[in-house]
Design a protein around this motif. Structure first.
Motif, PDB file in Angstrom:
ATOM      1  N   HIS A  17       0.827  -1.209   0.000  1.00 16.83           N
ATOM      2  CA  HIS A  17       0.000   0.000   0.000  1.00 16.83           C
ATOM      3  C   HIS A  17       0.860   1.257   0.000  1.00 16.83           C
ATOM      4  O   HIS A  17       0.465   2.293  -0.522  1.00 16.83           O
ATOM      5  N   ASP A  18       2.036   1.163   0.611  1.00 15.38           N
ATOM      6  CA  ASP A  18       2.994   2.269   0.634  1.00 15.38           C
ATOM      7  C   ASP A  18       4.349   1.744   0.176  1.00 15.38           C
ATOM      8  O   ASP A  18       4.784   0.670   0.622  1.00 15.38           O
ATOM      9  N   LEU A  19       5.004   2.503  -0.689  1.00 17.35           N
ATOM     10  CA  LEU A  19       6.358   2.167  -1.106  1.00 17.35           C
ATOM     11  C   LEU A  19       7.129   3.472  -1.298  1.00 17.35           C
ATOM     12  O   LEU A  19       7.023   4.131  -2.327  1.00 17.35           O
ATOM     13  N   TYR A  20       7.857   3.865  -0.228  1.00 16.56           N
ATOM     14  CA  TYR A  20       8.631   5.097  -0.245  1.00 16.56           C
ATOM     15  C   TYR A  20      10.076   4.803  -0.642  1.00 16.56           C
ATOM     16  O   TYR A  20      10.681   3.855  -0.147  1.00 16.56           O
ATOM     17  N   TYR A  21      10.597   5.641  -1.532  1.00 20.73           N
ATOM     18  CA  TYR A  21      12.003   5.535  -1.942  1.00 20.73           C
ATOM     19  C   TYR A  21      12.376   6.821  -2.682  1.00 20.73           C
ATOM     20  O   TYR A  21      11.585   7.296  -3.500  1.00 20.73           O
ATOM     21  N   PRO A  22      13.559   7.410  -2.462  1.00 19.84           N
ATOM     22  CA  PRO A  22      14.592   7.017  -1.508  1.00 19.84           C
ATOM     23  C   PRO A  22      14.482   7.731  -0.156  1.00 19.84           C
ATOM     24  O   PRO A  22      15.375   7.593   0.678  1.00 19.84           O
ATOM     25  N   TYR A  23      13.391   8.490   0.036  1.00 19.84           N
ATOM     26  CA  TYR A  23      13.208   9.217   1.289  1.00 19.84           C
ATOM     27  C   TYR A  23      11.901   8.774   1.931  1.00 19.84           C
ATOM     28  O   TYR A  23      10.830   8.929   1.340  1.00 19.84           O
ATOM     29  N   VAL A  24      11.984   8.249   3.137  1.00 18.34           N
ATOM     30  CA  VAL A  24      10.792   7.783   3.834  1.00 18.34           C
ATOM     31  C   VAL A  24       9.867   8.963   4.106  1.00 18.34           C
ATOM     32  O   VAL A  24      10.278   9.982   4.648  1.00 18.34           O
ATOM     33  N   GLY A  25       8.618   8.832   3.706  1.00 16.73           N
ATOM     34  CA  GLY A  25       7.628   9.871   3.940  1.00 16.73           C
ATOM     35  C   GLY A  25       7.541  10.931   2.871  1.00 16.73           C
ATOM     36  O   GLY A  25       6.707  11.835   2.970  1.00 16.73           O
ATOM     37  N   TYR A  26       8.364  10.844   1.832  1.00 18.61           N
ATOM     38  CA  TYR A  26       8.381  11.900   0.817  1.00 18.61           C
ATOM     39  C   TYR A  26       7.763  11.441  -0.497  1.00 18.61           C
ATOM     40  O   TYR A  26       6.739  11.960  -0.921  1.00 18.61           O
ATOM     41  N   GLU A  27       8.343  10.460  -1.176  1.00 17.90           N
ATOM     42  CA  GLU A  27       7.806   9.974  -2.442  1.00 17.90           C
ATOM     43  C   GLU A  27       7.209   8.583  -2.236  1.00 17.90           C
ATOM     44  O   GLU A  27       7.930   7.608  -2.058  1.00 17.90           O
ATOM     45  N   ASN A  28       5.878   8.505  -2.262  1.00 11.86           N
ATOM     46  CA  ASN A  28       5.194   7.225  -2.133  1.00 11.86           C
ATOM     47  C   ASN A  28       4.808   6.743  -3.530  1.00 11.86           C
ATOM     48  O   ASN A  28       3.855   7.229  -4.125  1.00 11.86           O
ATOM     49  N   HIS A  29       5.545   5.781  -4.052  1.00 12.75           N
ATOM     50  CA  HIS A  29       5.370   5.338  -5.439  1.00 12.75           C
ATOM     51  C   HIS A  29       4.226   4.354  -5.605  1.00 12.75           C
ATOM     52  O   HIS A  29       4.003   3.859  -6.715  1.00 12.75           O
ATOM     53  N   ALA A  41       1.058   5.227  -4.266  1.00 12.53           N
ATOM     54  CA  ALA A  41      -0.058   6.006  -3.737  1.00 12.53           C
ATOM     55  C   ALA A  41      -0.993   6.523  -4.814  1.00 12.53           C
ATOM     56  O   ALA A  41      -1.727   7.471  -4.596  1.00 12.53           O
ATOM     57  N   GLY A  42      -0.991   5.915  -5.990  1.00 12.08           N
ATOM     58  CA  GLY A  42      -1.897   6.360  -7.044  1.00 12.08           C
ATOM     59  C   GLY A  42      -3.343   6.062  -6.690  1.00 12.08           C
ATOM     60  O   GLY A  42      -3.654   5.067  -6.038  1.00 12.08           O
ATOM     61  N   SER A  43      -4.248   6.925  -7.127  1.00 10.00           N
ATOM     62  CA  SER A  43      -5.661   6.710  -6.831  1.00 10.00           C
ATOM     63  C   SER A  43      -6.237   5.631  -7.741  1.00 10.00           C
ATOM     64  O   SER A  43      -5.812   5.459  -8.877  1.00 10.00           O
ATOM     65  N   GLY A  44      -7.185   4.882  -7.214  1.00 13.37           N
ATOM     66  CA  GLY A  44      -7.944   3.950  -8.045  1.00 13.37           C
ATOM     67  C   GLY A  44      -7.377   2.554  -8.161  1.00 13.37           C
ATOM     68  O   GLY A  44      -8.054   1.670  -8.667  1.00 13.37           O
ATOM     69  N   LEU A  45      -6.145   2.320  -7.706  1.00 15.76           N
ATOM     70  CA  LEU A  45      -5.594   0.978  -7.846  1.00 15.76           C
ATOM     71  C   LEU A  45      -4.438   0.780  -6.887  1.00 15.76           C
ATOM     72  O   LEU A  45      -3.619   1.663  -6.695  1.00 15.76           O
ATOM     73  N   ARG A  46      -4.378  -0.396  -6.292  1.00 23.75           N
ATOM     74  CA  ARG A  46      -3.260  -0.800  -5.444  1.00 23.75           C
ATOM     75  C   ARG A  46      -2.644  -2.049  -6.036  1.00 23.75           C
ATOM     76  O   ARG A  46      -3.195  -2.669  -6.938  1.00 23.75           O
ATOM     77  N   HIS A  47      -1.510  -2.443  -5.503  1.00 31.73           N
ATOM     78  CA  HIS A  47      -0.958  -3.748  -5.849  1.00 31.73           C
ATOM     79  C   HIS A  47      -1.975  -4.819  -5.455  1.00 31.73           C
ATOM     80  O   HIS A  47      -2.775  -4.619  -4.532  1.00 31.73           O
ATOM     81  N   LEU A  77      -0.259 -18.368  -8.953  1.00 30.55           N
ATOM     82  CA  LEU A  77      -0.208 -17.221  -8.050  1.00 30.55           C
ATOM     83  C   LEU A  77       0.121 -15.983  -8.875  1.00 30.55           C
ATOM     84  O   LEU A  77       1.134 -15.950  -9.581  1.00 30.55           O
ATOM     85  N   TYR A  78      -0.741 -14.969  -8.791  1.00 30.98           N
ATOM     86  CA  TYR A  78      -0.542 -13.727  -9.532  1.00 30.98           C
ATOM     87  C   TYR A  78      -0.124 -12.611  -8.580  1.00 30.98           C
ATOM     88  O   TYR A  78      -0.775 -12.378  -7.551  1.00 30.98           O
ATOM     89  N   LEU A  79       0.952 -11.927  -8.944  1.00 28.67           N
ATOM     90  CA  LEU A  79       1.448 -10.791  -8.180  1.00 28.67           C
ATOM     91  C   LEU A  79       1.455  -9.573  -9.098  1.00 28.67           C
ATOM     92  O   LEU A  79       2.163  -9.535 -10.110  1.00 28.67           O
ATOM     93  N   HIS A  80       0.650  -8.602  -8.725  1.00 25.85           N
ATOM     94  CA  HIS A  80       0.394  -7.428  -9.557  1.00 25.85           C
ATOM     95  C   HIS A  80       0.961  -6.193  -8.868  1.00 25.85           C
ATOM     96  O   HIS A  80       0.918  -6.068  -7.646  1.00 25.85           O
ATOM     97  N   GLN A  81       1.532  -5.293  -9.650  1.00 24.16           N
ATOM     98  CA  GLN A  81       2.102  -4.058  -9.104  1.00 24.16           C
ATOM     99  C   GLN A  81       1.697  -2.864  -9.959  1.00 24.16           C
ATOM    100  O   GLN A  81       1.705  -2.946 -11.190  1.00 24.16           O
ATOM    101  N   ALA A  82       1.312  -1.793  -9.269  1.00 21.35           N
ATOM    102  CA  ALA A  82       0.893  -0.560  -9.940  1.00 21.35           C
ATOM    103  C   ALA A  82       1.629   0.604  -9.292  1.00 21.35           C
ATOM    104  O   ALA A  82       1.280   1.029  -8.191  1.00 21.35           O
ATOM    105  N   PHE A  83       2.649   1.087  -9.958  1.00 22.46           N
ATOM    106  CA  PHE A  83       3.431   2.207  -9.444  1.00 22.46           C
ATOM    107  C   PHE A  83       2.940   3.523 -10.044  1.00 22.46           C
ATOM    108  O   PHE A  83       2.525   3.576 -11.199  1.00 22.46           O
TER     109      PHE A  83
END
Length: 234
Positions: A23-35, A37-43, A118-124
Motif C-alpha cells: 500500500h505504501d512504497l517510499y524511496y529514496p526518502y521515507v515519507g516523501y515519495e510514495n510510489h 499512492a496512485g488513486s484507483g488501484l493498489r498492488h 499465483l498472480y502478483l500485480h504491481q501498480a506504481f
C-alpha cells in the motif's frame, strides 16, 4: 490508516495493508515519495485454481499478521476456505540494499493434487501521482519487469522452484477503458504484452503443481534504484 506490517531500511519503506498487499512504497526518502499512492488501484495478489480466480481483497480471505522473528520480518497468513488455499508470506526489506523480498508459501488444503497460479500485480505511480508518464517494459535477458521514470527505477521479478515466472503482462490503468493488467489474469493466462507508456502497471504469474495437503514456494522481489542499472544490479 495504520498498516499491519511496516518494513524499512531507512531508504526503502514498504507498508502492507489489511489484504497483505503493498500500500505504501517510499524511496529514496521515507515519507516523501510514495510510489504506490496512485488513486484507483493498489498492488494485488490473486490465486487462480480450478477454473476461477480470487484476489485477496475480495473479502473471501481471512488474515493474520505478526512479527515472529527478532529481525524486522513480517509474517502474513491468508486463508481462503472456499478455494482450499492458504498463503503464508515472510516479508522483509534488505538491511543494506533497497530490495523488498517476499517468500511465499502456497498451501493446497485439498485432498487432491492441483495446479495453482499465483498472480502478483504491481501498480506504481512513480515520483508524482499527478503525472501519467511512467514506462514499464519486459526485460527478457533479466527475466524481470522494469518500471521507471526519471531518476527512479523499480525492477520486479521472482521465481518458483528455481524457475522464473511463467506468465507476465504489462498494461494501463486509471481510466474508463483500462482497469489494470490484473484483469488479464481472470482466465488464468496472461497475454505477455511487453511494454507500455503512461499510467502503467504489470503482473507476474507463477504456475505451481502442488500435491494434496502439500505446498510449494514462490520468491518475489522489488528492487529500487536511482537508475535502471542500479535497480538491476542491487
Amino acid at each position: 490508516m495504520a498498516r499491519p506490517i511496516v518494513l524499512s531500511n531507512g531508504e526503502l519503506h514498504v507498508g502492507l495493508n489489511k489484504y497483505g498487499v503493498v500500500h505504501d512504497l517510499y524511496y529514496p526518502y521515507v515519507g516523501y515519495e510514495n510510489h504506490a499512492a496512485g488513486s484507483g488501484l493498489r498492488h494485488k495478489i490473486g490465486v487462480y485454481v480450478d477454473g476461477s480466480i480470487s484476489w485477496t481483497d475480495d473479502d473471501s480471505w481471512t488474515f493474520d499478521f505478526h512479527y515472529p522473528h527478532s529481525a524486522l520480518i513480517g509474517h502474513t497468513r491468508a486463508r481462503n476456505e472456499k478455494l482450499g488455499i492458504m498463503l503464508e508470506f515472510d516479508d522483509a526489506v534488505d538491511a543494506e540494499m533497497s530490495v523488498f523480498l517476499r517468500n511465499i508459501h502456497v498451501f493446497n488444503l485439498a485432498d487432491n493434487e492441483r495446479t495453482i497460479t499465483l498472480y502478483l500485480h504491481q501498480a506504481f505511480v512513480i515520483g508524482d501521482a499527478r503525472s501519467n508518464t511512467d514506462t514499464a517494459q519486459y526485460l527478457p535477458d533479466s527475466d524481470a519487469i522494469l518500471h521507471y521514470r526519471g531518476r527512479r527505477a523499480f525492477v520486479v521479478s521472482g521465481e518458483a522452484n528455481g524457475q522464473p515466472f511463467s506468465q507476465f503482462s504489462i498494461g494501463l490503468f486509471g481510466d474508463d477503458e483500462h482497469e489494470g493488467s490484473f484483469r488479464d489474469a481472470e482466465d488464468g493466462q496472461l497475454s505477455g504484452n511487453v511494454v507500455e507508456h503512461g499510467r502503467v502497471d504489470s503482473i507476474l504469474g507463477f504456475v505451481v503443481t502442488v500435491g494434496a495437503r502439500s505446498s510449494s514456494r514462490v520468491l518475489y522481489w522489488i528492487a529500487a534504484g536511482m537508475s535502471t542499472r542500479e535497480a538491476l544490479y542491487v
